[in-house]
Design an enzyme around this catalytic site. Structure first.
Site, PDB file in Angstrom:
ATOM      1  N   ASN A  10       0.872  -1.175   0.000  1.00 47.81           N
ATOM      2  CA  ASN A  10       0.000   0.000   0.000  1.00 47.81           C
ATOM      3  C   ASN A  10       0.910   1.227   0.000  1.00 47.81           C
ATOM      4  O   ASN A  10       1.472   1.574   1.029  1.00 47.81           O
ATOM      5  CB  ASN A  10      -0.886  -0.034   1.260  1.00 47.81           C
ATOM      6  CG  ASN A  10      -1.698   1.237   1.424  1.00 47.81           C
ATOM      7  OD1 ASN A  10      -1.760   2.067   0.515  1.00 47.81           O
ATOM      8  ND2 ASN A  10      -2.329   1.393   2.586  1.00 47.81           N
ATOM      9  N   LYS A  12       0.167   4.237  -0.324  1.00 46.44           N
ATOM     10  CA  LYS A  12      -0.494   5.445   0.227  1.00 46.44           C
ATOM     11  C   LYS A  12      -0.248   6.636  -0.698  1.00 46.44           C
ATOM     12  O   LYS A  12      -0.101   6.453  -1.903  1.00 46.44           O
ATOM     13  CB  LYS A  12      -0.035   5.713   1.657  1.00 46.44           C
ATOM     14  CG  LYS A  12      -0.139   4.465   2.530  1.00 46.44           C
ATOM     15  CD  LYS A  12      -0.025   4.736   3.986  1.00 46.44           C
ATOM     16  CE  LYS A  12       0.021   3.416   4.737  1.00 46.44           C
ATOM     17  NZ  LYS A  12      -0.051   3.560   6.173  1.00 46.44           N
ATOM     18  N   HIS A 103      -9.545   0.856   5.026  1.00 45.91           N
ATOM     19  CA  HIS A 103      -8.269   1.124   5.696  1.00 45.91           C
ATOM     20  C   HIS A 103      -8.510   2.091   6.856  1.00 45.91           C
ATOM     21  O   HIS A 103      -9.327   3.005   6.748  1.00 45.91           O
ATOM     22  CB  HIS A 103      -7.265   1.723   4.699  1.00 45.91           C
ATOM     23  CG  HIS A 103      -5.872   1.752   5.243  1.00 45.91           C
ATOM     24  ND1 HIS A 103      -5.457   2.708   6.146  1.00 45.91           N
ATOM     25  CD2 HIS A 103      -4.810   0.931   5.056  1.00 45.91           C
ATOM     26  CE1 HIS A 103      -4.190   2.468   6.468  1.00 45.91           C
ATOM     27  NE2 HIS A 103      -3.776   1.394   5.819  1.00 45.91           N
ATOM     28  N   GLY A 181       2.263   2.077  10.727  1.00 44.66           N
ATOM     29  CA  GLY A 181       3.192   3.200  10.580  1.00 44.66           C
ATOM     30  C   GLY A 181       3.877   3.598  11.884  1.00 44.66           C
ATOM     31  O   GLY A 181       4.491   4.659  11.974  1.00 44.66           O
ATOM     32  N   SER A 220       3.314  -2.392  10.320  1.00 42.61           N
ATOM     33  CA  SER A 220       4.771  -2.404  10.484  1.00 42.61           C
ATOM     34  C   SER A 220       5.403  -3.767  10.183  1.00 42.61           C
ATOM     35  O   SER A 220       6.355  -4.180  10.836  1.00 42.61           O
ATOM     36  CB  SER A 220       5.164  -1.913  11.884  1.00 42.61           C
ATOM     37  OG  SER A 220       4.703  -0.586  12.079  1.00 42.61           O
TER      38      SER A 220
HETATM   39  C1  PEP Z   1      -0.868   0.048   6.120  1.00 41.19           C
HETATM   40  O1  PEP Z   1      -1.038   1.261   6.087  1.00 41.19           O
HETATM   41  O2  PEP Z   1      -1.698  -0.715   5.576  1.00 41.19           O
HETATM   42  C2  PEP Z   1       0.307  -0.461   6.827  1.00 41.19           C
HETATM   43  C3  PEP Z   1       0.303  -1.701   7.218  1.00 41.19           C
HETATM   44  O3  PEP Z   1       1.325   0.435   7.003  1.00 41.19           O
HETATM   45  P1  PEP Z   1       2.768   0.116   7.671  1.00 41.19           P
HETATM   46  O4  PEP Z   1       3.274  -1.149   7.066  1.00 41.19           O
HETATM   47  O5  PEP Z   1       3.607   1.301   7.322  1.00 41.19           O
HETATM   48  O6  PEP Z   1       2.520  -0.033   9.134  1.00 41.19           O
END
Ligand code: PEP
Length: 263
Positions: A10, A12, A103, A181, A220
């Site tokens: 993703n 973003k 999300h 995140g 993460s």
């Molecule tokens: C996400 O936004 O779907 C996500 C899992 O982000 P991150 O891996 O940066 O935690």
């Protein structure tokens, strides 16, 4: 029932034409080196860039083992005076196979409630896209002991309006909001417990659909924790934010999925 791992990036609201070209070319080359695509039943690799870049990235990915998906779609409209909206059929036309719905960033920053998420899920399927339905609790909800209640509410609202059979063409992503995140990852035990709970909830409606539905972990996930998370029996892949923006890191997660015991 064996489920094909799905590793989905993703992106973003990140990228530029130049940065995307470098990242996408790196992913295509790396995917070929890893032999992704030679065993499509083992794992699937997906990137979900911002919608304005889908067409150009789709061209780079054409014929490669890396699939294309989108991050958002209109919940009900196909055409007309809906400034800024994107109909799912437009995404299909650009080669998208999947779209993320529900999300936590869309739920919290753009006020998308359970009914909007359920409509987006249905709109995706109607347009020929596989929705990746994100569900997850906040830290306060976890500390309050309401994780399962939140997951059940978010999941059942989609089952109630779309029917359990719709999940034959959908993916669920467990994304604890406190892990997105933040660099703080759910432990494999926490992830497995939530995934097992979600699968059990699907099974109350249809055991066969429950055993074939892929449930991804998101929050993460990185190269250094992917192996332990993907080893959990009910974790069928990852939805990856930050680590999907670096080709080497994302490819290392894909390699971990290739090695993971198939559930
Ligand atoms: C996400 O936004 O779907 C996500 C899992 O982000 P991150 O891996 O940066 O935690």
């Amino acid at each position: 029932m064996s489920r094909t791992y799905l590793i989905a990036g993703n992106w973003k609201m990140n990228g530029s034409l130049a940065a995307n070209a470098e990242l996408t070319e790196g992913l295509v080359e790396g995917a070929r080196e890893l032999g992704i695509g030679s065993r499509p039943d083992q794992m699937e690799m997906l990137v979900c860039p911002p919608s304005v870049y889908l067409e150009s990235i789709g061209r780079t990915l054409a014929g490669s083992p890396v699939h294309l998906g989108a991050q958002n779609l209109s919940d009900q409209h196909r055409a007309g005076a809906y400034t800024g909206e994107v109909y799912g059929g437009m995404l299909t036309e650009l080669g998208c196979r999947y779209v993320i719905v529900g999300h936590s960033e869309r739920r919290s920053l753009y006020c998308e409630n359970d009914s909007i998420v359920a409509r987006k899920f249905g709109a995706a399927l109607a347009a020929g896209l596989r929705p990746i339905l994100c569900v997850g609790e906040t830290l306060a909800e976890r500390e309050h002991g309401s994780t399962e209640a939140v997951l059940a509410r978010q999941l059942h609202s989609v089952v109630a309006s779309n029917g359990i059979a719709a999940f034959a063409n959908a993916v669920v992503a467990y994304e604890p909001v406190w892990a997105i995140g933040t660099g703080r990852t759910a432990t494999p035990e926490q992830a497995q417990a939530a995934h097992e709970f979600l699968r059990g909830q699907l099974a109350t409606a249809d055991a066969k659909i429950a055993s074939s539905t892929r449930i991804l972990y998101g929050g993460s996930m990185k190269a250094d924790n992917a192996e332990s998370l993907l080893a959990c029996g009910d974790v069928d892949g990852g939805l990856i934010g930050g680590a999907s923006l670096k080709a080497a890191e994302f490819l290392a997660i894909c390699a971990a999925a290739q090695q993971a015991p198939q559930s």
